[in-house]
Every structure is written in structure tokens, then in C-alpha cells.
Design a protein around this motif. Structure first.
Motif, short mmCIF file in Angstrom:
data_model
loop_
_atom_site.label_atom_id
_atom_site.label_comp_id
_atom_site.label_asym_id
_atom_site.label_seq_id
_atom_site.Cartn_x
_atom_site.Cartn_y
_atom_site.Cartn_z
N GLU A 11 2.18 5.13 -15.86
CA GLU A 11 3.48 5.79 -15.82
C GLU A 11 4.59 4.76 -15.91
OE1 GLU A 11 3.89 10.02 -13.99
OE2 GLU A 11 4.58 8.96 -15.77
N ILE A 12 5.64 5.10 -16.64
CA ILE A 12 6.88 4.33 -16.62
C ILE A 12 7.95 5.30 -16.12
CG2 ILE A 12 8.59 3.04 -17.94
CD1 ILE A 12 6.38 2.33 -19.92
N LYS A 13 8.59 4.94 -14.99
CA LYS A 13 9.53 5.85 -14.36
C LYS A 13 10.84 5.11 -14.05
CE LYS A 13 8.16 9.43 -12.57
NZ LYS A 13 8.16 10.87 -12.96
N ALA A 14 11.88 5.88 -13.90
CA ALA A 14 13.18 5.32 -13.56
C ALA A 14 13.36 5.25 -12.05
CB ALA A 14 14.29 6.17 -14.16
N VAL A 15 14.10 4.26 -11.58
CA VAL A 15 14.45 4.18 -10.16
C VAL A 15 15.14 5.47 -9.74
CG1 VAL A 15 15.96 3.04 -8.49
CG2 VAL A 15 14.64 1.67 -10.11
N GLY A 16 14.71 6.00 -8.59
CA GLY A 16 15.31 7.21 -8.07
C GLY A 16 14.62 8.49 -8.51
N SER A 17 13.70 8.38 -9.45
CA SER A 17 12.99 9.58 -9.92
C SER A 17 11.80 9.87 -9.02
CB SER A 17 12.53 9.38 -11.36
OG SER A 17 11.60 8.32 -11.47
N PRO A 18 11.28 11.11 -9.05
CA PRO A 18 10.12 11.45 -8.22
C PRO A 18 8.82 10.98 -8.87
CG PRO A 18 10.83 13.36 -9.44
CD PRO A 18 11.83 12.28 -9.74
N LEU A 19 7.77 10.96 -8.05
CA LEU A 19 6.47 10.50 -8.53
C LEU A 19 5.36 11.31 -7.86
CD1 LEU A 19 4.74 8.22 -10.02
CD2 LEU A 19 4.62 7.18 -7.75
N SER A 20 4.34 11.61 -8.63
CA SER A 20 3.15 12.23 -8.07
C SER A 20 1.94 11.65 -8.79
CB SER A 20 3.19 13.75 -8.24
OG SER A 20 2.02 14.33 -7.69
N LEU A 21 1.04 11.04 -8.01
CA LEU A 21 -0.21 10.50 -8.54
C LEU A 21 -1.37 11.27 -7.92
CD1 LEU A 21 0.44 6.65 -8.23
CD2 LEU A 21 0.98 8.17 -10.15
N GLY A 22 -2.41 11.49 -8.72
CA GLY A 22 -3.52 12.28 -8.23
C GLY A 22 -4.86 11.56 -8.28
N CYS A 23 -5.76 12.05 -7.46
CA CYS A 23 -7.11 11.48 -7.36
C CYS A 23 -8.07 12.63 -7.05
CB CYS A 23 -7.13 10.45 -6.24
SG CYS A 23 -8.76 9.79 -5.83
N THR A 24 -9.18 12.68 -7.78
CA THR A 24 -10.18 13.72 -7.55
C THR A 24 -11.56 13.09 -7.46
OG1 THR A 24 -8.91 15.40 -8.73
CG2 THR A 24 -11.26 15.80 -8.47
N ILE A 25 -12.33 13.52 -6.49
CA ILE A 25 -13.70 13.05 -6.30
C ILE A 25 -14.65 14.20 -6.62
CG2 ILE A 25 -15.30 11.92 -4.71
CD1 ILE A 25 -12.61 10.51 -5.01
N TYR A 49 -5.05 6.98 4.56
CA TYR A 49 -6.42 7.43 4.53
C TYR A 49 -6.49 8.84 5.09
CZ TYR A 49 -6.87 6.35 9.55
OH TYR A 49 -6.71 6.31 10.91
N SER A 50 -7.56 9.54 4.69
CA SER A 50 -7.74 10.92 5.13
C SER A 50 -9.23 11.18 5.36
CB SER A 50 -7.22 11.88 4.05
OG SER A 50 -7.59 13.21 4.36
N ILE A 51 -9.54 11.79 6.50
CA ILE A 51 -10.94 12.09 6.78
C ILE A 51 -11.24 13.57 6.59
CG2 ILE A 51 -11.17 10.13 8.35
CD1 ILE A 51 -11.05 12.12 10.67
N THR A 52 -10.20 14.39 6.41
CA THR A 52 -10.44 15.81 6.21
C THR A 52 -9.23 16.46 5.55
OG1 THR A 52 -11.25 17.82 7.30
CG2 THR A 52 -9.54 16.57 8.44
N VAL A 53 -9.43 17.65 5.02
CA VAL A 53 -8.36 18.39 4.37
C VAL A 53 -7.18 18.58 5.31
CG1 VAL A 53 -7.72 20.60 3.32
CG2 VAL A 53 -9.95 19.58 2.83
N GLY A 54 -6.00 18.33 4.79
CA GLY A 54 -4.78 18.55 5.55
C GLY A 54 -4.42 17.46 6.53
N SER A 65 4.45 9.14 0.45
CA SER A 65 3.73 10.10 1.28
C SER A 65 2.44 10.49 0.57
CB SER A 65 4.58 11.34 1.54
OG SER A 65 4.92 11.98 0.33
N ALA A 66 1.52 11.03 1.33
CA ALA A 66 0.24 11.44 0.76
C ALA A 66 -0.14 12.79 1.34
CB ALA A 66 -0.83 10.40 1.03
N SER A 67 -0.93 13.52 0.56
CA SER A 67 -1.43 14.81 1.03
C SER A 67 -2.84 15.01 0.52
CB SER A 67 -0.52 15.95 0.56
OG SER A 67 -0.53 16.03 -0.85
N ARG A 68 -3.57 15.82 1.26
CA ARG A 68 -4.93 16.17 0.86
C ARG A 68 -5.02 17.69 0.86
NH1 ARG A 68 -10.56 13.58 3.13
NH2 ARG A 68 -11.97 14.76 1.79
N PRO A 69 -4.69 18.31 -0.27
CA PRO A 69 -4.69 19.77 -0.34
C PRO A 69 -6.08 20.41 -0.47
CG PRO A 69 -4.04 18.82 -2.44
CD PRO A 69 -4.17 17.67 -1.47
N LYS A 70 -7.03 19.63 -0.97
CA LYS A 70 -8.39 20.12 -1.11
C LYS A 70 -9.36 19.03 -0.64
CE LYS A 70 -7.29 22.72 -5.34
NZ LYS A 70 -7.65 22.89 -6.78
#
Lengths: 112, 109
Positions: A11-25, A49-54, A65-70
Motif C-alpha cells: 500500500e502507498i498511503k497519504a499521511v492522515g489517511s485511514p488504513l486497514s490491513l488484514g490477515c486470515t488463517i 496479540y489475540s488468543i480468542t475472538v473479540g 488498533s487491532a481487532s479479531r472479528p472471526k
């Protein structure tokens, strides 16, 4: 066999813009999941790090920030990017009560 | 503060020679030490790992020597190949994992 996928690849993004990166196992139930940041030529810094959903634990504060929705998904995001956010973002997983972490292919981020 | 130190920062050896990468740590509670190999633009891949109850772990051309008393370990790569050129990270774990700064290894043909 377990597979780990990260998106986008870069990704190439501008300063001040939002970002979302994803990871799936795939192929692993209830994994521990991790986000790392790596500067060019630098070491690996664990971010979350996350050991469980949510449930997500922060290791360092980088205005991210990070989240684990699934069970098989881990998301890294911010509402406002900084120049210092540039780098290589790596997702990793491990089994419960296991020491070894396995890394994904990474996402290269450039903030201008 | 938990720290893992690696040396040298960069290393160049000729093909066929043995490359020796060093690692030291401070926290006696570390009990698991994985080494990761990273090629440019890729994620790190687990290469070999050792637990603190052992003093040696071998896997093909890769061997870890571990000295618990001195809190030091080293990765030996015998018969080095150009394809071994990569950055190698030593890591240590107790409750969480801590990575060293890495050693960039170059194998000259």
C-alpha cells in the motif's frame, strides 16, 4: 496444512489517511494471532496479540488498533496514518500452548 | 528489560565455508530459542529451534549450540550455499517472544 494470507500485498498511503490491513488463517482452529511491525532492515516488533475472538492485547502503542472479528481473521487499522507507520507489517499465528510462531508473507506500507 | 543481542550485524563468507551467527540474552527465564530466516520482501520462516534443556540441536547443515550458563547461543551453517544468503533472527521466549536485531548473511560463490 495451515496457510496464512495477508492483504493487501503493498500500500502507498497519504499521511492522515485511514488504513486497514488484514490477515486470515486457514486450516487451524482457535489459533493465537499476532501483528508485528518491521522497519526496513530492522528487527521484528510485536504490536498486538489475540488468543480468542473479540479479545486483543496491545504490546506497544503506535497509534494503531487491532481487532479479531472471526476466529481466523485479524485486522490492523488506524484512522490517521503517520509517516512513522511506514514499514513491513507481518501477521503470525501459533497453536495454543505452543511456542513456535509462523509468519505470513507481509504487507509493505509506504506513507507519504 | 528483556533483550536479545545478535552479532555480527552482517557477515560474509565464501561458499562451502561455515557461517557462525551469535546470539546472547539477559533474562534467565527464557526457555525457548527459535531462529528465523528472512529473505527480502518475505515473512520470516522458522529455521531451527532449541529449548533450554538442550545444549545442541542439529538439522541438516544447521546447528544451534546453546550455553545456558553464559546465556549465549550460536547458529552454525556448514557448507554455506548462496541460497543461504538472508537475514537471520535469533529469538527468545518466556511469556512473550523477543527478537534480536538480526544478522545479514551473504554467501559469496
Amino acid at each position: 496444512a495451515q496457510t496464512i494470507h495477508q492483504w493487501p500485498v503493498a500500500e502507498i498511503k497519504a499521511v492522515g489517511s485511514p488504513l486497514s490491513l488484514g490477515c486470515t488463517i486457514k486450516g487451524k482452529s482457535s489459533p493465537n494471532l499476532y501483528w508485528y511491525w518491521q522497519a526496513t532492515g530492522g528487527t521484528l516488533q510485536q504490536l498486538f496479540y489475540s488468543i480468542t475472538v473479540g479479545q486483543v492485547e496491545s504490546v506497544v502503542q503506535l497509534n494503531l488498533s487491532a481487532s479479531r472479528p472471526k476466529d481466523d481473521q485479524f485486522i490492523l487499522s488506524t484512522e490517521k496514518l503517520l509517516l512513522s507507520h511506514s514499514g513491513f507489517y507481518l501477521c503470525a499465528w501459533s497453536s495454543r500452548n505452543q511456542d513456535t510462531q509462523y509468519f505470513g508473507p507481509g504487507t509493505r506500507l509506504l506513507v507519504l | 528489560q528483556q533483550q536479545v543481542r545478535q552479532s555480527p550485524q552482517s557477515l560474509t563468507v565464501w561458499e562451502g565455508e561455515t557461517a557462525i551467527l551469535n546470539c546472547s540474552y539477559e533474562n534467565s527465564a527464557f526457555d525457548y530459542f527459535p531462529w528465523y530466516q528472512q529473505f527480502p520482501g518475505e515473512g520470516p520462516a522458522l529455521l531451527i529451534a532449541i529449548r533450554s534443556v538442550s545444549d545442541k540441536k542439529e538439522d541438516g547443515r544447521f546447528t544451534i549450540f546453546f550455553n545456558k550458563r553464559e546465556k549465549k547461543l550460536s547458529l552454525h551453517i556448514t557448507d554455506s550455499q548462496p541460497g543461504d544468503s538472508a537475514t537471520y533472527f535469533c529469538a527468545a521466549r518466556n511469556e512473550k517472544i523477543t527478537f534480536g536485531a538480526g544478522t545479514k548473511l551473504t554467501i559469496k560463490p
